[in-house]
Design an enzyme around this catalytic site. Structure first.
Site, short mmCIF file in Angstrom:
data_model
loop_
_atom_site.label_atom_id
_atom_site.label_comp_id
_atom_site.label_asym_id
_atom_site.label_seq_id
_atom_site.Cartn_x
_atom_site.Cartn_y
_atom_site.Cartn_z
N ASP A 63 0.63 -1.18 0.10
CA ASP A 63 -0.30 0.00 -0.24
C ASP A 63 0.94 1.13 0.16
OD1 ASP A 63 1.13 -0.24 2.77
OD2 ASP A 63 -0.99 -0.66 3.58
N ASP A 132 -7.39 -2.36 14.00
CA ASP A 132 -8.93 -2.73 13.88
C ASP A 132 -9.40 -3.70 12.92
OD1 ASP A 132 -7.94 -1.98 11.35
OD2 ASP A 132 -9.25 0.15 11.28
N HIS A 134 -7.45 -5.01 9.95
CA HIS A 134 -6.84 -4.78 8.58
C HIS A 134 -5.44 -5.25 8.52
CE1 HIS A 134 -4.82 0.03 9.79
NE2 HIS A 134 -3.64 -1.46 9.53
N GLU A 139 -9.85 -1.69 5.18
CA GLU A 139 -10.19 -1.24 6.92
C GLU A 139 -10.71 -2.48 6.89
OE1 GLU A 139 -8.09 0.10 8.47
OE2 GLU A 139 -8.14 2.13 8.23
P1 PGA Z 1 2.38 -1.13 12.38
O1 PGA Z 1 1.17 -1.21 11.64
O2 PGA Z 1 3.54 -1.86 12.00
O3 PGA Z 1 2.66 -0.45 12.86
O4 PGA Z 1 1.56 -1.31 13.67
C1 PGA Z 1 0.30 -2.13 10.80
C2 PGA Z 1 -0.57 -2.05 10.43
O5 PGA Z 1 -1.47 -0.95 9.85
O6 PGA Z 1 -0.40 -2.71 8.83
#
Ligand code: PGA
Length: 256
Positions: A63, A132, A134, A139
């Site tokens: 992404d 959440d 994702h 999302e």
């Molecule tokens: P993080 O993000 O490794 O910074 O916790 C993970 C994500 O949002 O996929």
């Protein structure tokens, strides 16, 4: 799903790195799906230290934020070059990250999908998970069949990611992300999650029902998923003792 619980993020990351090293040694021209975020930093540090040959590998990132330049310090282009690509002998033509400044976003997303197919599909897809649930930036309520497309971040994700920006206002609202359908087509999904704030999302993803409300739960449909957790991220798993036991009983040929 294989759930590997380790005492610390460092211990879990070391095993995940070994798994990647094995793939790269066995298949020097493998296609890797890469992720960003705090969780991946440790893994990329481990991989860089291993001084692997990246020259034949092809990479596709999950992404990118929409509307910020690749040169922006918080773009995922910058993240990848800073944490990994500048320290490895990658071939630039084999590195793919969605274009957050694309004029025609749907066309750029379709082209990204075509490039993944043309490369022969993704051998190993790295994934983090949001609080959440994702994966990528899919999302909650994302279609479980979704392909690469634009998404709007939830207020919670913008809040979670504000730590990387000077202020929360600077966090973009939109992103381009591989879809859940895209992710499910990779041949092996490797998810890493560390810390207490991931415990609920992990429990729902691994042991809850498959639901678009927790996009990571779609991984239950995939035939080869390895989940690396520290104790904190594993804290809400009902069957965590069983997962530890499974890992301890692994036959030698299955060990990483
Ligand atoms: P993080 O993000 O490794 O910074 O916790 C993970 C994500 O949002 O996929």
């Amino acid at each position: 799903m294989e759930i590997i619980i380790q005492p610390t993020p460092a211990a879990a990351t070391q095993i995940a790195a070994r798994l990647m090293v094995r793939l790269i040694q066995e298949k020097p021209a493998a296609v890797l799906g890469l992720a960003t975020g705090g969780t991946m930093e440790l893994l990329y540090r481990e991989l860089v230290a291993k001084k692997l040959d990246w020259s034949k590998l092809t990479t596709f990132n999950l992404d990118e934020y929409v509307g910020i330049s690749p040169m922006h310090p918080q773009s995922y282009h910058s993240f990848m070059w800073e944490k990994l690509f500048s320290h490895a002998n990658v071939s630039i033509k084999n590195v793919h990250i969605p274009d957050g400044l694309a004029k025609d976003v749907p066309a750029a997303c379709a082209h990204y999908e075509q490039k993944i197919s043309a490369a022969g599909g993704i051998d190993l897809q790295l994934l983090g998970i949001g609080t959440d649930g994702h994966i990528g930036f899919n999302e909650p309520t994302s279609s479980l069949a979704s392909r690469t497309r634009i998404k709007t971040l939830t207020p919670q994700t913008r809040k979670d990611n504000a730590r990387f920006f000077d202020s929360q206002e600077e966090v973009p609202y939109h992103v381009i992300t591989m879809g859940i359908g895209t992710i499910l087509e990779s041949r092996h999904c490797v998810l890493l999650a560390f810390g207490k704030n991931k415990a609920r999302a992990i429990a729902e993803a691994v042991e809850g029902p498959i639901t678009a409300m927790n996009p990571a739960s779609a991984l239950q449909l995939h035939r080869k998923v390895t989940v690396f957790l520290d104790e904190d991220a594993a804290a809400e798993l009902k069957m965590r003792d069983y997962y530890r036991w499974v890992f301890e009983q692994k036959p030698d040929w299955q060990k990483v």
